[in-house]
Structure formats: C-alpha cells, structure tokens
Motif scaffolding. Structure first.
Motif, PDB file in Angstrom:
ATOM      1  N   UNK A   9      10.242   5.508 -50.510  1.00  0.00           N
ATOM      2  CA  UNK A   9      11.453   4.926 -51.082  1.00  0.00           C
ATOM      3  C   UNK A   9      12.563   5.964 -51.184  1.00  0.00           C
ATOM      4  N   UNK A  10      13.721   5.596 -50.649  1.00  0.00           N
ATOM      5  CA  UNK A  10      14.882   6.481 -50.709  1.00  0.00           C
ATOM      6  C   UNK A  10      16.145   5.641 -50.655  1.00  0.00           C
ATOM      7  N   UNK A  11      17.245   6.228 -51.107  1.00  0.00           N
ATOM      8  CA  UNK A  11      18.518   5.529 -51.066  1.00  0.00           C
ATOM      9  C   UNK A  11      18.948   5.249 -49.635  1.00  0.00           C
ATOM     10  N   UNK A  12      18.605   6.151 -48.724  1.00  0.00           N
ATOM     11  CA  UNK A  12      19.017   5.995 -47.320  1.00  0.00           C
ATOM     12  C   UNK A  12      18.471   4.695 -46.726  1.00  0.00           C
ATOM     13  N   UNK A  13      17.197   4.391 -47.022  1.00  0.00           N
ATOM     14  CA  UNK A  13      16.601   3.163 -46.479  1.00  0.00           C
ATOM     15  C   UNK A  13      17.263   1.920 -47.059  1.00  0.00           C
TER      16      UNK A  13
END
Length: 295
Positions: free
Chosen positions: A148-152
């Motif tokens: 989980x990351x903001x980029x995804x």
C-alpha cells in the motif's frame, strides 16, 4: 458415541487451529497499530485540505467551472469498492458488498439493468464478489494492499478522474469501511465525482475575507481540486486497511475463544468415553471371574 481415537483426532485438530488463530490475531494486532497510526495522521490533513478547498473556491467561478464539478444526467456509473485481499475478517467484506448492492439497487437500478454500472475493485474479495454477480469489474488495482502506497492509489484516482472528464462515467461512488475502533467499522458510501458542493457558511466575517493568491487563483484551484480528490480516495483506502486489521483481530480473538470452549467440551467427552471404556472392561473382568468361580 464417538470412539477415543476420533475424539483425540478432533482435539489435535482444534489445538492446531487454535494455534493458527492466535498467531493470526497477533499478526493482525501488529499490522493494526501501523495502519491505525497512518489513518490518524491522515485524517487532519484530509480535513484541512477539504476546508481549504471550500474556503478558496467559495463563490469562485473557476471552481464551479472545474471539469470535476460538472453535473450530468446519470447514464454510466462507476462504484469504487474497497475490500481486503483475504477473508477470515468476520463480516468485513460481506458488509461492503451488501452496501454496494443496496446502493446500486436503490439509486442505479435502471443503469444496472442496461449494464451501465461498472465496479473498480480495490482488493481481491470485492473483485471476486462482483464478478460472480455478473458486473463488469476493473481489476487493475486489486493488488493495492500488497504494498500500500499513495502512488498506487493516486494512479487509481487519476484513472477515474480522467474517465469522468472524458464522459466515460457520469457518477462515481466509493464504498468502504471507516475505522472507528478495533471492534467497530462503519460502512461509508460517498459520492466521489462530481464533487459534492460544500455546505454554505453563514459567518459574515469569514465570507468578507479578501485573499491574496500566489501564484494565482486559477493555478491554486486547478492544483487543489485534483489533489483533494486523490487524498480523499487515499484516505478511504487507509480507513479500509485499518478496519480490515481490526476486524481480523476481533474475528481471530473470537475464533480462539470458541476453539477453547470446544476443547473443553471435547476433553469432557474424551474423559467420559475413556471412563466408560474402563468401566466396561472392569465389568467384563468381574463377570468372567464370577463365571469361573461358579464352575
């Protein structure tokens, strides 16, 4: 009555299951701490960003003319469904699916009959559930929770925003679990696009404030609206992530307790069965001895 071998086999199986549920509870608790910290830190930022957008765009024609504010006749609908990748979390995923189906049946039944309701699944369980129900499912982001990351999430939000501005969808909804505490998750169904108008404030002092924009009002609003939308979706995903670990921790704790209760019952059955077998053997020996004595 079950044989001693069968009871022993069941006891061994339940002990093994109990060890697994205990381990899963500990893992969920460790993940929950990090996920809870993430969403607690995100909430004030997302709230202030929304307040800033509301303040800056209040009465501004530029905000009203934004492509993300365009209200059209609703013909094509996208529902972003945020679930988990795995089960064993109680009713966590089931509740999201039920809420999504209720939303579609109540508000978009006509569009669904024409096949104009599409699902974007964030999480594998949601994708599987709606594929079984015959919906067209966008599975580009089902692996979001693997790392989980903001980029995804930003990539998913940008795809939705571009599709909306291109007229591919007229309405976008997002359904997810909001984290309240370890034992409680609240199902949320929110309109993502077009942007819901902020409530008007009657504070005359606030409405008469003159702002100096740097670099310019147009640039600020142009940048602020897309960023707010991305943060809004990221917040929903973080809420769901924390809710998942809380739900799994609670479910595994309950499963461990149930296994303990079942073990008590099985051990009681085992002891009774064993005692009955011993009593039977003693009676057979006594009967045999009496028979020999009579001869």
């Amino acid at each position: 009555m079950a044989s001693l071998k069968e009871v022993r086999s069941r006891i061994t199986s339940i002990v093994s299951t109990q060890q697994i549920t205990k381990a899963m509870k500990m893992v969920a608790a460790a993940k929950l701490r990090r996920a809870q910290d993430n969403i607690i830190q995100m909430r004030p930022y997302a709230q202030k960003l929304n307040e800033m957008l509301s303040t800056v765009s209040a009465g501004a024609e530029l905000a009203a003319e934004s492509p993300y504010n365009q209200v059209r006749a609703v013909e094509r609908v996208l529902v972003i469904v945020v679930t988990s990748d795995r089960g064993l979390a109680g009713a966590f995923n089931t509740n999201v699916v039920k809420e999504t189906m209720a939303l579609i049946n109540q508000r978009y039944a006509a569009q669904a009959r024409r096949g104009n309701v599409e699902i974007m699944a964030i999480g594998k369980k949601g994708a599987e559930a709606f594929q079984r129900r015959g919906f067209k499912v966008n599975t580009n982001y089902i692996d979001t929770f693997l790392s989980l990351s903001f980029a995804k999430v930003r990539s998913a939000a940008e795809e939705v925003m571009n599709a909306f501005t291109a007229g591919q969808y007229d309405q976008v909804e997002v359904v997810y679990n909001e984290f309240k505490n370890v034992a409680t998750q609240i199902i949320r169904s929110e309109q993502f696009l077009p942007i819901v108008a902020a409530p008007t404030h009657t504070d005359a002092k606030a409405s008469n404030v003159n702002y100096i924009f740097e670099p310019s009002e147009e640039e600020i609003i142009t940048e602020l609206i897309p960023k707010t939308l991305k943060i809004q979706l990221y917040k929903a995903v973080l809420e769901s992530n924390a809710s998942e670990h809380g739900a799994r921790m609670t479910a595994m704790d309950k499963a461990t307790e149930n296994a303990g209760e079942l073990l008590k019952e099985l051990k009681l059955i085992y002891n009774r069965t064993r005692q009955a077998a011993i009593t039977k053997e003693i009676l057979e020996i006594v009967g045999g001895a009496e028979a020999l004595a009579q001869k």
